[in-house]
Design a protein around this motif. Structure first.
Motif, PDB file in Angstrom:
ATOM      1  N   VAL A  47     -30.688 -29.237 -23.877  1.00  0.00           N
ATOM      2  CA  VAL A  47     -29.570 -29.978 -23.285  1.00  0.00           C
ATOM      3  C   VAL A  47     -29.943 -31.452 -23.151  1.00  0.00           C
ATOM      4  O   VAL A  47     -29.140 -32.340 -23.462  1.00  0.00           O
ATOM      5  N   ALA A  48     -31.164 -31.714 -22.705  1.00  0.00           N
ATOM      6  CA  ALA A  48     -31.616 -33.100 -22.561  1.00  0.00           C
ATOM      7  C   ALA A  48     -31.620 -33.821 -23.899  1.00  0.00           C
ATOM      8  O   ALA A  48     -31.158 -34.960 -24.011  1.00  0.00           O
ATOM      9  N   GLN A  49     -32.122 -33.155 -24.924  1.00  0.00           N
ATOM     10  CA  GLN A  49     -32.181 -33.768 -26.254  1.00  0.00           C
ATOM     11  C   GLN A  49     -30.783 -34.063 -26.782  1.00  0.00           C
ATOM     12  O   GLN A  49     -30.513 -35.166 -27.290  1.00  0.00           O
ATOM     13  N   LEU A  50     -29.874 -33.106 -26.688  1.00  0.00           N
ATOM     14  CA  LEU A  50     -28.512 -33.291 -27.195  1.00  0.00           C
ATOM     15  C   LEU A  50     -27.741 -34.344 -26.409  1.00  0.00           C
ATOM     16  O   LEU A  50     -26.821 -34.972 -26.936  1.00  0.00           O
ATOM     17  N   SER A  51     -28.117 -34.539 -25.147  1.00  0.00           N
ATOM     18  CA  SER A  51     -27.414 -35.515 -24.298  1.00  0.00           C
ATOM     19  C   SER A  51     -28.117 -36.868 -24.250  1.00  0.00           C
ATOM     20  O   SER A  51     -27.653 -37.778 -23.567  1.00  0.00           O
ATOM     21  N   ALA A  52     -29.255 -36.978 -24.976  1.00  0.00           N
ATOM     22  CA  ALA A  52     -30.022 -38.232 -25.031  1.00  0.00           C
ATOM     23  C   ALA A  52     -30.493 -38.677 -23.649  1.00  0.00           C
ATOM     24  O   ALA A  52     -30.399 -39.852 -23.281  1.00  0.00           O
ATOM     25  N   VAL A  53     -31.004 -37.718 -22.849  1.00  0.00           N
ATOM     26  CA  VAL A  53     -31.607 -38.036 -21.551  1.00  0.00           C
ATOM     27  C   VAL A  53     -32.999 -37.410 -21.500  1.00  0.00           C
ATOM     28  O   VAL A  53     -33.340 -36.544 -22.312  1.00  0.00           O
ATOM     29  N   GLY A  54     -33.802 -37.828 -20.539  1.00  0.00           N
ATOM     30  CA  GLY A  54     -35.145 -37.290 -20.407  1.00  0.00           C
ATOM     31  C   GLY A  54     -35.141 -35.857 -19.901  1.00  0.00           C
ATOM     32  O   GLY A  54     -34.309 -35.490 -19.075  1.00  0.00           O
ATOM     33  N   VAL A  55     -36.103 -35.065 -20.367  1.00  0.00           N
ATOM     34  CA  VAL A  55     -36.200 -33.663 -19.940  1.00  0.00           C
ATOM     35  C   VAL A  55     -36.490 -33.578 -18.447  1.00  0.00           C
ATOM     36  O   VAL A  55     -35.888 -32.772 -17.729  1.00  0.00           O
ATOM     37  N   THR A  56     -37.409 -34.411 -17.969  1.00  0.00           N
ATOM     38  CA  THR A  56     -37.754 -34.399 -16.542  1.00  0.00           C
ATOM     39  C   THR A  56     -36.548 -34.759 -15.696  1.00  0.00           C
ATOM     40  O   THR A  56     -36.262 -34.120 -14.676  1.00  0.00           O
ATOM     41  N   TRP A  57     -35.815 -35.776 -16.130  1.00  0.00           N
ATOM     42  CA  TRP A  57     -34.628 -36.214 -15.386  1.00  0.00           C
ATOM     43  C   TRP A  57     -33.602 -35.087 -15.324  1.00  0.00           C
ATOM     44  O   TRP A  57     -33.050 -34.799 -14.252  1.00  0.00           O
ATOM     45  N   TYR A  58     -33.343 -34.429 -16.470  1.00  0.00           N
ATOM     46  CA  TYR A  58     -32.360 -33.349 -16.457  1.00  0.00           C
ATOM     47  C   TYR A  58     -32.837 -32.173 -15.606  1.00  0.00           C
ATOM     48  O   TYR A  58     -32.042 -31.541 -14.894  1.00  0.00           O
ATOM     49  N   THR A  59     -34.141 -31.894 -15.642  1.00  0.00           N
ATOM     50  CA  THR A  59     -34.696 -30.824 -14.805  1.00  0.00           C
ATOM     51  C   THR A  59     -34.468 -31.127 -13.334  1.00  0.00           C
ATOM     52  O   THR A  59     -34.084 -30.249 -12.552  1.00  0.00           O
ATOM     53  N   TRP A  60     -34.695 -32.373 -12.937  1.00  0.00           N
ATOM     54  CA  TRP A  60     -34.438 -32.774 -11.551  1.00  0.00           C
ATOM     55  C   TRP A  60     -32.970 -32.563 -11.186  1.00  0.00           C
ATOM     56  O   TRP A  60     -32.649 -32.160 -10.065  1.00  0.00           O
ATOM     57  N   LEU A  61     -32.081 -32.837 -12.147  1.00  0.00           N
ATOM     58  CA  LEU A  61     -30.653 -32.667 -11.884  1.00  0.00           C
ATOM     59  C   LEU A  61     -30.334 -31.203 -11.585  1.00  0.00           C
ATOM     60  O   LEU A  61     -29.590 -30.897 -10.651  1.00  0.00           O
ATOM     61  N   GLU A  62     -30.919 -30.299 -12.355  1.00  0.00           N
ATOM     62  CA  GLU A  62     -30.700 -28.864 -12.126  1.00  0.00           C
ATOM     63  C   GLU A  62     -31.462 -28.360 -10.898  1.00  0.00           C
ATOM     64  O   GLU A  62     -31.196 -27.255 -10.425  1.00  0.00           O
TER      65      GLU A  62
END
Length: 299
Positions: A47-62
């Motif tokens: 999801v992070a890759q497809l949305s062009a955001v950092g993996v750590t950042w997206y993990t924090w969001l979830e």
């Protein structure tokens, strides 16, 4: 009280994102499944890759961390997670952000204007704003440059996005290179009055991210004013159609205009009438099948 409400909303957002991530198969977003996939749906890093955001950042969001989320990122997540209009609205509401997408209601589109679009058939017509968002359209327009515009998510119904990234739309435009150049030049002129606005920044970022052709053309810094012209389309149903493009301005301050494609010759007129008939037949098919089903069952 307010901090507690924000915390609850962050947890709701995290739960919502996880639920939508887990329902999407890799095949739906053109990713390989692989042999060792244990996670239902997509992985966080995908999801992070497809949305062009950092993996750590997206993990924090979830994980419901207290982090800032921009409208551009929310738009990218909504498209990656294949959210429909209601789900997209829910995402922005949970994030406490305003959705700048054209999918939101536009005060220019009144029932009377929709009736005008219908009355113009078989002439293809739509209502766009200065960002090229397609806000409303008639049945002939829906099938002029692709088999059915209704199948395109509302957030993707933008002539710039379609002309630079949608294979079916691009295939229909006879003079594609010239069209892309002129559209980018017109967009730059319009954007001068909207610098810094989230919706415009979001569109520009998406185009630059998804299209190398757009980046190259945009960096030329060409500008051109609005003008009517003759256009040609290779229609998937009726073949080559030549039309005269006219903009009818509805609300100049908002950039809203009605775009019409009047047939430029007799052959194109006949083909547009045929295209309209095809659209009417397609619209009637579900109702016909529903009426016919009981009789079939009774037999």
């Amino acid at each position: 009280m307010a901090p507690r409400g924000s915390e609850i909303r962050r947890h709701e957002l995290a739960t919502f994102l996880r639920s939508r991530r887990e329902r999407i198969t890799p095949e739906q977003v053109q990713l390989p499944r692989g042999r060792r996939r244990r996670t239902p749906g997509l992985r966080r890093e995908e999801v992070a890759q497809l949305s062009a955001v950092g993996v750590t950042w997206y993990t924090w969001l979830e994980q419901a961390r207290d982090i800032q989320v921009s409208e551009q990122v929310l738009d990218a997540l909504a498209r990656t997670l294949l959210l429909d209009a209601s789900e997209r609205a829910h995402l922005f509401q949970l994030a406490g952000a305003v959705d700048p997408s054209p999918a939101a209601r536009c005060p220019v589109i009144t029932p009377e204007l929709r009736m005008v679009l219908t009355q113009l058939e078989p002439v293809p017509a739509c209502i766009q704003n200065s960002r090229y968002d397609i806000l409303a359209y008639n049945r002939t327009y829906a099938r002029l440059m692709m088999r059915d515009l209704d199948t395109v998510p509302p957030a993707d119904r933008n002539c710039m996005i379609l002309a630079y990234t949608n294979a079916e739309w691009r295939e229909s435009i006879v003079f594609l290179d010239e069209t892309m150049r002129l559209m980018a030049a017109r967009l730059r002129v319009s954007m001068a009055g909207h610098l810094g606005e989230p919706a415009w920044k979001m569109l520009l970022k998406r185009l630059r991210t998804e299209s190398a052709e757009f980046r190259e053309i945009w960096d030329r810094y060409e500008v051109v004013g609005t003008r009517g012209k003759t256009k040609q389309f290779r229609n998937p149903y009726v073949g080559l159609v030549t039309v005269g493009h006219t903009d009818l301005w509805l609300a100049p301050a908002m950039g809203a205009r009605m775009v019409t494609y009047v047939p430029a010759d007799e052959e194109s007129r006949v083909r547009l009438e045929r295209l309209h008939a095809i659209a009417l037949e397609a619209e009637a098919e579900p109702a016909y099948r529903a009426d016919a089903a009981p009789a079939t069952g009774a037999a």
